[in-house]
Write a protein that holds these residues in place. Structure first.
Motif: not given
Length: 404
Positions: A120-134
């Motif tokens: 949950r926390e890593v996904l929330a972090h990734l959503q703040t990064r324009a250069n990372a996508q799941l």
């Protein structure tokens, strides 16, 4: 057909794949992570991963550099003492050895969090990064390695081009198999029961306790609530099958007895999930445009918090090499670079697999003479200060440094 370009494709959105996405995005790579199954981020939801992960200090340092640790630290329980209890004596006497993080000038050996919460926390972090996508659900259906890069076919009529593909797609890694990389696998005839317990009589006091008797260790790992612990109970397959037939009350009584009452009476809070215990080691960690990571590279029994921490040591080594190559204007998927990664990680990987294998076989011992040898070995290891400190540094793994 949709065509996508990125620097790195990570196949597999488990914890290792998500953490790899965050670490590599933080150092400036465009990263796409593809997983066939969307992550479950609610601990009460069906399919939630009820296991927990203890991040050893070198892993914590990697997560700090990636900007992840502030999100995770608030939910983590520090493990300041690693306690080993031998409960095999017929008369019931316990042999206890405490390994204390203060002895090696560390605030803790590790910090423990539930796996679903980490996602949950890593996904929330990734959503703040324009250069990372799941991308999930999204399956990697094929990969073609060329001199100029990899062409990857994804489900949903998508095609992706990237200089590098990272296989974090599990112990049965399709990408590892497609690359023709052999993996040696062996079984112990064991399974693990994973669950969460409440222990109202005694707090855990940030002590992680392994209770050894026979069949495998019974490990209580602290959670943020001082009266809750995550448990990994390893035993033979038939024993685990029999335990799974018990109702919650009878199961809690059996768990309390197996714990040697070190935290008093236990009651079941959540679980029970069953996992097979195996070990597996890939022959190498590189292929054409491909790097193996986490369980695609190695699998070990859940002893000493080595599994995911080995994966993060893989990640730290790979990230360093990739950043170095990029900064020098070099190809991040070049065969020579990926071969360097494999050579860098294989010795430590093999040593840790062998060490955990030996510990697990010792913990499985059922013969009384072997119990005696195990007790004497524990006394020696704990009683000689240089040996005790060396064992603690060895357990921390890559990135730990022993003081002179």
């Amino acid at each position: 057909m949709e065509r996508i370009d990125t620097d790195i494709l990570i196949a597999g959105g488990g914890i290792a794949g998500l953490l790899a996405s965050a670490v590599l995005a933080e150092i400036g790579f465009d990263v796409i992570c593809a997983d066939p199954v969307p992550p479950v981020t609610d601990g009460a939801a069906a399919g939630a991963d009820t296991r927990s992960t203890a991040f050893l200090m070198p892993s914590v340092q990697l997560l700090e550099r990636a900007g992840l640790w502030p999100r995770l630290a608030a939910h983590a329980a520090p493990l300041r003492i690693m306690r080993i209890v031998d409960a095999s004596a017929a008369e019931g006497a316990l042999e206890t050895a405490d390994f204390v993080s203060d002895d090696i000038d560390q605030p803790a050996f590790a910090y423990n969090l539930p796996n679903w919460l980490i996602r949950r926390e890593v996904l929330a972090h990734l959503q703040t990064r324009a250069n990372a996508q799941l991308l999930a659900p999204c399956r990697v259906e094929g990969m073609l390695a060329r001199s100029s890069g990899a062409i990857v076919t994804l489900s949903g009529n998508r095609q992706l081009r990237a200089p590098l593909v990272i296989a974090a797609d599990g112990r049965n890694s399709p990408l590892r198999k497609a690359a023709g990389i052999a993996a040696k696998k062996w079984s112990y005839g064991q399974k693990a029961l994973v669950f969460v317990v409440h222990h109202p009589d005694l707090p855990h006091e940030n002590v992680s306790t392994e209770v050894h008797k026979s069949g495998g260790p019974f490990t209580l790992v602290p959670l943020p609530d001082a009266h809750q612990s995550a448990v990994v109970w390893m035993a033979t397959g038939p024993e685990i099958a029999a335990l799974n037939t018990l109702d919650d009350a009878a199961f809690a009584q059996a768990a309390t007895a197996r714990s040697a009452h070190v935290l008093g009476a236990l009651t079941l809070v959540a679980g029970r999930a069953t996992w097979p215990i195996i070990a597996q080691q890939a022959a190498r960690l590189d292929g054409p445009r491909l790097a193996l990571l986490a369980e695609a590279a190695h699998v070990i029994p859940p002893i000493g918090a080595q599994g995911l921490n080995m994966s993060l040591a893989d990640l730290a080594a790979l990230a360093g090499l990739l950043a170095e190559a990029r900064n020098a204007g070099q190809d991040i998927g070049a065969p020579a670079l990926l071969a360097r990664y494999s050579r860098a990680r294989l010795p430590d990987m093999a040593a840790r697999i062998a060490g955990v294998d030996a510990l697990n076989r010792a913990s499985m011992a059922s013969a009384a003479p072997l119990h005696g040898l195990r007790r004497q070995g524990l006394k020696l290891l704990h009683g000689v200060k240089p040996l005790r400190k060396a064992a603690m540094f060895a357990g921390l793994g890559a990135g730990a440094r022993q003081a002179p």
